[in-house]
Structures are given as C-alpha cells and as structure tokens.
Design a protein around this motif. Structure first.
Motif, PDB file in Angstrom:
ATOM      1  N   TYR A   1       2.244  26.084 -25.916  1.00  0.00           N
ATOM      2  CA  TYR A   1       3.552  26.264 -26.554  1.00  0.00           C
ATOM      3  C   TYR A   1       4.582  25.233 -26.152  1.00  0.00           C
ATOM      4  O   TYR A   1       5.538  24.982 -26.891  1.00  0.00           O
ATOM      5  CB  TYR A   1       4.079  27.672 -26.237  1.00  0.00           C
ATOM      6  CG  TYR A   1       3.105  28.744 -26.647  1.00  0.00           C
ATOM      7  CD1 TYR A   1       3.005  29.161 -27.964  1.00  0.00           C
ATOM      8  CD2 TYR A   1       2.242  29.310 -25.704  1.00  0.00           C
ATOM      9  CE1 TYR A   1       2.084  30.124 -28.344  1.00  0.00           C
ATOM     10  CE2 TYR A   1       1.314  30.275 -26.074  1.00  0.00           C
ATOM     11  CZ  TYR A   1       1.237  30.678 -27.395  1.00  0.00           C
ATOM     12  OH  TYR A   1       0.322  31.616 -27.768  1.00  0.00           O
ATOM     13  N   GLY A   2       4.409  24.614 -24.977  1.00  0.00           N
ATOM     14  CA  GLY A   2       5.416  23.651 -24.555  1.00  0.00           C
ATOM     15  C   GLY A   2       5.245  23.232 -23.110  1.00  0.00           C
ATOM     16  O   GLY A   2       4.152  23.321 -22.534  1.00  0.00           O
ATOM     17  N   MET A   3       6.360  22.813 -22.505  1.00  0.00           N
ATOM     18  CA  MET A   3       6.335  22.217 -21.172  1.00  0.00           C
ATOM     19  C   MET A   3       7.506  22.762 -20.355  1.00  0.00           C
ATOM     20  O   MET A   3       8.621  22.916 -20.864  1.00  0.00           O
ATOM     21  CB  MET A   3       6.460  20.702 -21.297  1.00  0.00           C
ATOM     22  CG  MET A   3       6.064  19.943 -20.069  1.00  0.00           C
ATOM     23  SD  MET A   3       4.427  19.213 -20.252  1.00  0.00           S
ATOM     24  CE  MET A   3       4.679  18.057 -21.600  1.00  0.00           C
ATOM     25  N   THR A   4       7.255  23.039 -19.086  1.00  0.00           N
ATOM     26  CA  THR A   4       8.309  23.424 -18.154  1.00  0.00           C
ATOM     27  C   THR A   4       8.143  22.612 -16.878  1.00  0.00           C
ATOM     28  O   THR A   4       7.032  22.486 -16.358  1.00  0.00           O
ATOM     29  CB  THR A   4       8.247  24.921 -17.807  1.00  0.00           C
ATOM     30  OG1 THR A   4       8.439  25.695 -18.991  1.00  0.00           O
ATOM     31  CG2 THR A   4       9.331  25.297 -16.801  1.00  0.00           C
TER      32      THR A   4
ATOM     33  N   ASP B   1       4.251  31.274  -9.432  1.00  0.00           N
ATOM     34  CA  ASP B   1       5.399  32.180  -9.424  1.00  0.00           C
ATOM     35  C   ASP B   1       6.579  31.387  -8.894  1.00  0.00           C
ATOM     36  O   ASP B   1       6.422  30.546  -7.988  1.00  0.00           O
ATOM     37  CB  ASP B   1       5.160  33.383  -8.517  1.00  0.00           C
ATOM     38  CG  ASP B   1       4.101  34.324  -9.067  1.00  0.00           C
ATOM     39  OD1 ASP B   1       3.681  34.120 -10.228  1.00  0.00           O
ATOM     40  OD2 ASP B   1       3.693  35.246  -8.337  1.00  0.00           O
ATOM     41  N   GLY B   2       7.749  31.635  -9.417  1.00  0.00           N
ATOM     42  CA  GLY B   2       8.899  30.889  -8.933  1.00  0.00           C
ATOM     43  C   GLY B   2      10.210  31.412  -9.456  1.00  0.00           C
ATOM     44  O   GLY B   2      10.264  32.380 -10.224  1.00  0.00           O
ATOM     45  N   THR B   3      11.275  30.746  -9.032  1.00  0.00           N
ATOM     46  CA  THR B   3      12.623  31.128  -9.401  1.00  0.00           C
ATOM     47  C   THR B   3      13.194  30.097 -10.372  1.00  0.00           C
ATOM     48  O   THR B   3      13.101  28.884 -10.131  1.00  0.00           O
ATOM     49  CB  THR B   3      13.530  31.194  -8.150  1.00  0.00           C
ATOM     50  OG1 THR B   3      12.934  32.078  -7.206  1.00  0.00           O
ATOM     51  CG2 THR B   3      14.919  31.689  -8.512  1.00  0.00           C
TER      52      THR B   3
ATOM     53  N   ILE C   1      16.447  23.752 -17.522  1.00  0.00           N
ATOM     54  CA  ILE C   1      16.058  24.514 -16.322  1.00  0.00           C
ATOM     55  C   ILE C   1      14.845  23.884 -15.651  1.00  0.00           C
ATOM     56  O   ILE C   1      14.197  22.994 -16.212  1.00  0.00           O
ATOM     57  CB  ILE C   1      15.765  25.994 -16.664  1.00  0.00           C
ATOM     58  CG1 ILE C   1      14.611  26.110 -17.687  1.00  0.00           C
ATOM     59  CG2 ILE C   1      17.009  26.697 -17.166  1.00  0.00           C
ATOM     60  CD1 ILE C   1      13.237  26.236 -17.120  1.00  0.00           C
ATOM     61  N   GLU C   2      14.533  24.362 -14.467  1.00  0.00           N
ATOM     62  CA  GLU C   2      13.299  24.049 -13.761  1.00  0.00           C
ATOM     63  C   GLU C   2      12.942  25.258 -12.920  1.00  0.00           C
ATOM     64  O   GLU C   2      13.784  26.146 -12.712  1.00  0.00           O
ATOM     65  CB  GLU C   2      13.443  22.790 -12.902  1.00  0.00           C
ATOM     66  CG  GLU C   2      14.574  22.849 -11.895  1.00  0.00           C
ATOM     67  CD  GLU C   2      14.894  21.487 -11.291  1.00  0.00           C
ATOM     68  OE1 GLU C   2      14.310  20.483 -11.753  1.00  0.00           O
ATOM     69  OE2 GLU C   2      15.718  21.438 -10.363  1.00  0.00           O
ATOM     70  N   VAL C   3      11.716  25.337 -12.484  1.00  0.00           N
ATOM     71  CA  VAL C   3      11.265  26.508 -11.734  1.00  0.00           C
ATOM     72  C   VAL C   3      10.820  26.075 -10.343  1.00  0.00           C
ATOM     73  O   VAL C   3       9.947  25.204 -10.203  1.00  0.00           O
ATOM     74  CB  VAL C   3      10.102  27.226 -12.462  1.00  0.00           C
ATOM     75  CG1 VAL C   3       9.624  28.423 -11.629  1.00  0.00           C
ATOM     76  CG2 VAL C   3      10.537  27.691 -13.851  1.00  0.00           C
ATOM     77  N   TYR C   4      11.435  26.695  -9.321  1.00  0.00           N
ATOM     78  CA  TYR C   4      11.079  26.405  -7.934  1.00  0.00           C
ATOM     79  C   TYR C   4       9.865  27.259  -7.559  1.00  0.00           C
ATOM     80  O   TYR C   4       9.896  28.491  -7.653  1.00  0.00           O
ATOM     81  CB  TYR C   4      12.257  26.704  -7.008  1.00  0.00           C
ATOM     82  CG  TYR C   4      11.994  26.356  -5.562  1.00  0.00           C
ATOM     83  CD1 TYR C   4      12.098  25.041  -5.118  1.00  0.00           C
ATOM     84  CD2 TYR C   4      11.616  27.350  -4.651  1.00  0.00           C
ATOM     85  CE1 TYR C   4      11.846  24.715  -3.792  1.00  0.00           C
ATOM     86  CE2 TYR C   4      11.355  27.032  -3.325  1.00  0.00           C
ATOM     87  CZ  TYR C   4      11.479  25.709  -2.903  1.00  0.00           C
ATOM     88  OH  TYR C   4      11.219  25.381  -1.597  1.00  0.00           O
ATOM     89  N   ILE C   5       8.790  26.590  -7.148  1.00  0.00           N
ATOM     90  CA  ILE C   5       7.519  27.277  -6.892  1.00  0.00           C
ATOM     91  C   ILE C   5       7.568  28.012  -5.556  1.00  0.00           C
ATOM     92  O   ILE C   5       7.871  27.422  -4.515  1.00  0.00           O
ATOM     93  CB  ILE C   5       6.343  26.277  -6.877  1.00  0.00           C
ATOM     94  CG1 ILE C   5       6.256  25.523  -8.205  1.00  0.00           C
ATOM     95  CG2 ILE C   5       5.028  26.994  -6.589  1.00  0.00           C
ATOM     96  CD1 ILE C   5       5.223  24.406  -8.199  1.00  0.00           C
TER      97      ILE C   5
END
Length: 593
Positions: free
Chosen positions: A45-48, A74-76, A94-98
């Motif tokens: 579906y896409g990229m994060t 899993d992340g914030t 946004i970005e996700v902290y692992i």
C-alpha cells in the motif's frame, strides 16, 4: 494488537502522533545517519519511514536488517520536523520510532535490486519474477490490470450481460494458430486441446437461448511471440449477443472500452464512441498499410501510379507494365530536406528494401522547387501533379514504393508510422479508435492458387448464400476489428448461423461436408435447431492494459509471463515428463536429431 500489523504502511498521518503502532513489510532502503538507522518500510500500500537509535532496546537487532528482509516492528508515531517533511509520501509528515522488531523472513543477496529504477536483463527479471514484482512500477501495473478487469466486469453487468464459464479442456478448433494439445489418459492415443478462444462455446450459448454472454476468458495459442503478444496464453473480454446486427455490437462494446480508457487513461483524450470511424479493410490497407492503423498519425497514403506510367523513371514505369502493380506515395509534411530523406532511405535499407524513392519541395527564392532523384527523372509537370494530389508544399516531402500491394504494403505502413514519429505528427496524449470493417473472407495462395479463409471462418458472408455463388475473393464478411493507436484491441463478427451457408462457405475453402461435420459437429448440428442470428467480439485484456500502462512490451502487464522462447524460467517450463507419466499416457518421445 494484531499479530503482524495495526496499520498498513500507507495509513499513518499526524493524527496518529503519539500512538503505539505495529507495521509489517519489507526493508526497502536502509540508511545510517551518524548512528541513527532509518528504514523505509514498504508494503503493497505504501511506505513509512521507521527509525532506531542506540537508545532503543532492539538497536542491535535493527542493525542486522538488510535490504528486502521482511520484518514486523512496533513503535511510536512521531511528527517529523517541518524541514524533514516528505510531501511525495502520504506518510511523509510522520515517522515511527522502533521499540520492538521481529524478523519474519531474511533475504539472501539479491539477484536484482528492488529499490530504484535499475535496468536488468529480461531473463533475470523473469527468473526472479517474485522480486521483480515487488518494484513500484510492477506493483502499479498489476494493480492497474486488476482494476481494469473489475471495471470491465461492472460495465458488462450494467449492460445486462451475465458471466458464464466455458471449458478449458476441449476439442481442437482452428482459430488461426496452433493448438496446445493435452493427451488423454483414459483414451490412449487421443488428445484434448486448450481452447484458442471460446468461439464455438459462446455461439452455442446463444443457440441455448441465453441472449447475452460475457467472460474474462483465458485463451491458449501456440504462437510465435511478439512484443504485443504472449506466446502461450492471454486473457480477453469475450462477449456474444443474440438478435443483433453489426452496429448493435459496436453500440454495446464501444462505451465499455471507451469508459475503461477514460477511467484509467491518465487524462488522455478519448474520442466519443459514436465518432469512431468505420473504415473498410481495403481502404485501411491503402491509406495506412495495415488493418490496425494509428489514427493519431494524420499521414494517409495515396496511389500515384498515373504520374509514373510512361515516365522517365524507368524502374517505376516498367513496374507498372506488369499486371496488378501500383505506385503509392507516403506524404511527409515537414520532412522536406535531403538530410531527412536520406535518413529515411537508410531506414528502408535496414528493413531490407533497396531504398525508397522520394521528392522534397524547397524554396529557391524565386519559387518552389522539387528536388531529389525522382523529380529529375519524371520532370516538373508530373512532380507538380503529385504535389497537388498530395496537398504538399514548401518544406514537405513524399516517399514512394511500388509493386504488387501485398509485397510492399506492410513496409509502407511501417514507414508511415516511422514518419509520424520522426516528424512529431502524433499526439501522445490521445487514444484514437477506429472500427475496421468489410474484411474479405477468402484469400488465394499465390503459389498453389488454392482459396482458403483469410479471416474468421465462422463469419456471416455479406449477402449470405447468394454472395458465395460468385468470385470468392470478392466475398466480404460481417467481420470487424477495433484498432487503437496502432494495435488491434477487439476482433469480432456477426456469425454464420445457417447450416447450408456454413457448408458452402467451408466448401469454397476446400472443406468437404463430412470434414465440416466432423470438426465442427456441435455447431453444425445446433444450427439445425432454431439458431438465432448472433454476433459478438473479444477484446484483448493484456493489450488494453499495455496501452494504459504506456508500455510497448506486453510482458510488463502480465503477472507471470513466458519469455520470447515460450519458456517459464521461474517454474522451469516446459519440462521433461517422467517415464511414469509417459507410460500412463501411452506416449513415447522421439528424440530430435
């Protein structure tokens, strides 16, 4: 939380900042920025963008991740700084902290890189198709194909059609190509065939009283491959209708095709179906050199034989003394320079011709002058007559080919296409459709003099039985194709539903009554039990998607295609059968010298 993901890699926005999320996908690109690891995590579906620093409890595990590893994290969710926002991504704010990671599948060293637009040999791409399909362009093409098929189905249902399935294992039937034969275990020495098309079955569905049928049908033909044709199997929108004439079929299928091209054509213009021209086959062959013309190209060829008969250009003059010969001109607006004409001549020689005669017109200050070897040989009066007939002027040119049309028509059509592209006469932002009609049913073999079917043998001849009493080479069929931008998209016909006409049509092509009954017994017998007038067509799904995806190679829009030698490099097909299999089928393979 779900075992693998709470969101896809296209879902997250600033609305989720502060949330704990779970994502799964492939490590698309990995970057180390001073000890901080960034991974572009990709799914269908896409990229994060996800990241990890030494403070993370799983930093040492993240360090081991390599390109195309399949992982779950899993992340914030965190907001990116304004200067780091990526407007090209839906998740770019946004970005996700692992905080946790699980490796779902490691990847060995890759034979082709998924990230970026690197070019790889087609053999490599087909052998590792499952990796090739991960690439963004391929994901888009396959999604497009799926969406096109879904759209076609909706549109056909909206027109009152129902979808019915026809057999995949059947009897051999001539459709213009070689069959794929399937040996029968229960009937030793006998063979089934994979259907080249559901032709006979869909006609029998009409005889059965169903009125409207369609199917997204697989078809199997043992053909020589081309860039726009699969060598083994393909899919088509197959349809048939009862109690219809040719125009009824056009009025039904044209809005479906036009609607699909409007929906998925990326804003390119699509002419309204009621404006699509209906061009007789003979006219298309003359003007365009093909029965699938690209009408974005305004060039139309003309016969100019009268201007060369008895002229000083001996090659053409002597040629015209032979029966059945003619000279055709290919206008080239804007091609009026010796340099351009010489370049086209060089192209013709690469195509196997000695060259193409040409004339170009230039301004000499005191008026227009015709230049080139032909102009010198035939003189100013004939040259001027040619210019006026073709409607050309200063800065234009014309190229000439001669002989029996069948001998040069194909190359003339190809030259027309090359001229259109070279002179930038073709609008790339348009889909131009045309119905080609009035196909001849028969052709004569020049060597043997025998008459055989040139096109679909199941077409109703125009004029019925009466037409079959005269010269067979003058018999036209209620057969039609739909061309778009130089490709054949649709082929169909009003069917021959009368058994006596069917027998006569096949008799002319050298098929006796018993052979017809033996090879086409189901149709022949069914036509004795109140067969309705019926007709239909088939539209090539692969070719439609190829045009919509703006690629000239049909393998780019087929999930798992064969290569040009009809080999599946990924599944290793065709393969050698085992001795047990051959014995079970009562077959023996004879080695080829």
């Amino acid at each position: 939380m779900h075992a693998y993901r709470s969101h896809t890699c296209a879902d997250l926005t600033k609305d989720q900042v502060g949330d704990t999320v779970r994502l799964a996908g492939w490590a698309h690109r990995i970057r180390d920025h001073g000890g901080v690891l960034f991974i572009d995590l990709r799914d269908h579906y896409g990229m994060t963008q996800v990241l990890c620093d030494p403070d993370s409890p799983v930093f040492s595990q993240v360090e081991k991740v390599r390109s195309e590893w399949c992982i779950r994290i899993d992340g914030t969710v965190k907001a990116r700084a304004d200067s780091l926002v990526n407007p090209k991504l839906p998740t770019g704010e946004i970005e996700v902290y692992i905080r946790d990671i699980e490796v779902l599948g490691e990847a060995q060293e890759l034979p082709l890189i998924v990230f970026g637009d690197q070019e790889y040999p087609e053999e490599t791409r087909l052998k590792y198709r499952y990796l090739d399909l991960r690439r963004e362009a391929m994901q888009k093409s396959m999604t497009l194909r799926s969406d096109v098929v879904a759209s076609i189905r909706r549109r056909m249902w909206d027109k009152g059609f129902r979808e019915y399935q026809t057999p995949i294992i059947t009897a051999s039937s001539p459709e213009g190509a070689r069959d794929f034969l399937v040996p029968s275990r229960l009937h030793p020495g006998k063979f089934y065939a994979l259907p080249q098309a559901p032709q006979q079955f869909k006609q029998l569905i009409m005889v059965s009283g169903f009125d409207k049928y369609f199917q997204i049908a697989p078809c199997f033909r043992d053909e020589d491959p081309r860039a726009d044709r699969s060598p083994t199997d393909f899919y088509q929108l197959d349809m048939e209708m009862s109690f219809v004439e040719q125009q009824d079929v056009f009025d039904t299928v044209a809005p479906v095709i036009a609607g699909v091209f409007e929906e998925f054509g990326g804003g390119k213009s699509v002419d309204a179906p009621e404006t699509w021209p209906q061009i007789p086959y003979a006219e298309a062959a003359l003007k365009y050199g093909t029965d699938k013309p690209d009408l974005r190209n305004p060039i139309e060829m003309q016969v100019v034989s009268e201007h060369f008969a008895g002229s000083g250009f001996a090659i053409f003059a002597k040629l015209l003394e032979q029966e059945g010969t003619e000279i055709r001109a290919i206008p080239a607006p804007g091609g009026g320079s010796r340099k351009f004409c010489d370049r086209m001549n060089a192209w013709a020689q690469k195509e196997g011709l000695p060259g193409m005669g040409y004339i170009f017109w230039r301004d000499q200050g005191e008026g227009m002058e015709a230049a080139g070897p032909l102009a010198k040989n035939i003189g100013p009066e004939r040259t001027e007559a040619i210019r006026q007939q073709l409607g050309l002027g200063v800065g234009d040119a014309a190229f000439f080919l001669g002989g029996k049309p069948a001998s040069f028509q194909r190359i003339a059509g190809k030259a027309r296409d090359v001229l259109g592209h070279e002179l930038k006469l073709i609008d790339p932002n348009r889909f131009a459709f045309a119905w080609i009609v009035d196909f001849p049913i028969y052709e004569k073999d020049e060597e043997t003099g025998e008459v055989d079917f040139e096109h679909n043998p199941f077409s109703m001849p125009q004029g019925g039985m009466e037409a079959l009493q005269g010269d067979p080479l003058k018999v036209l069929g209620f057969q039609y194709d739909l061309a778009c931008n130089g490709y054949e998209l649709v082929s169909g016909a009003i069917r021959n539903h009368k058994p006596e006409v069917m027998l006569k049509a096949f008799e002319i092509a050298g098929y006796g009554e018993e052979e017809v009954k033996n090879r086409f017994g189901a149709l022949y017998n069914a036509f004795h039990y109140g067969a309705p007038p019926h007709g239909g067509c088939a539209a090539g799904i692969d070719r439609m998607v190829m045009l919509l995806a703006e690629t000239a190679n049909i393998r780019e829009v087929i999930m798992f295609p064969m290569n040009q030698r009809a080999e599946d490099l990924m599944m290793n097909a065709p393969s050698d059968p085992s001795s047990d299999q051959l014995m079970e089928l009562s077959l023996r393979v004879i080695p080829q010298d």
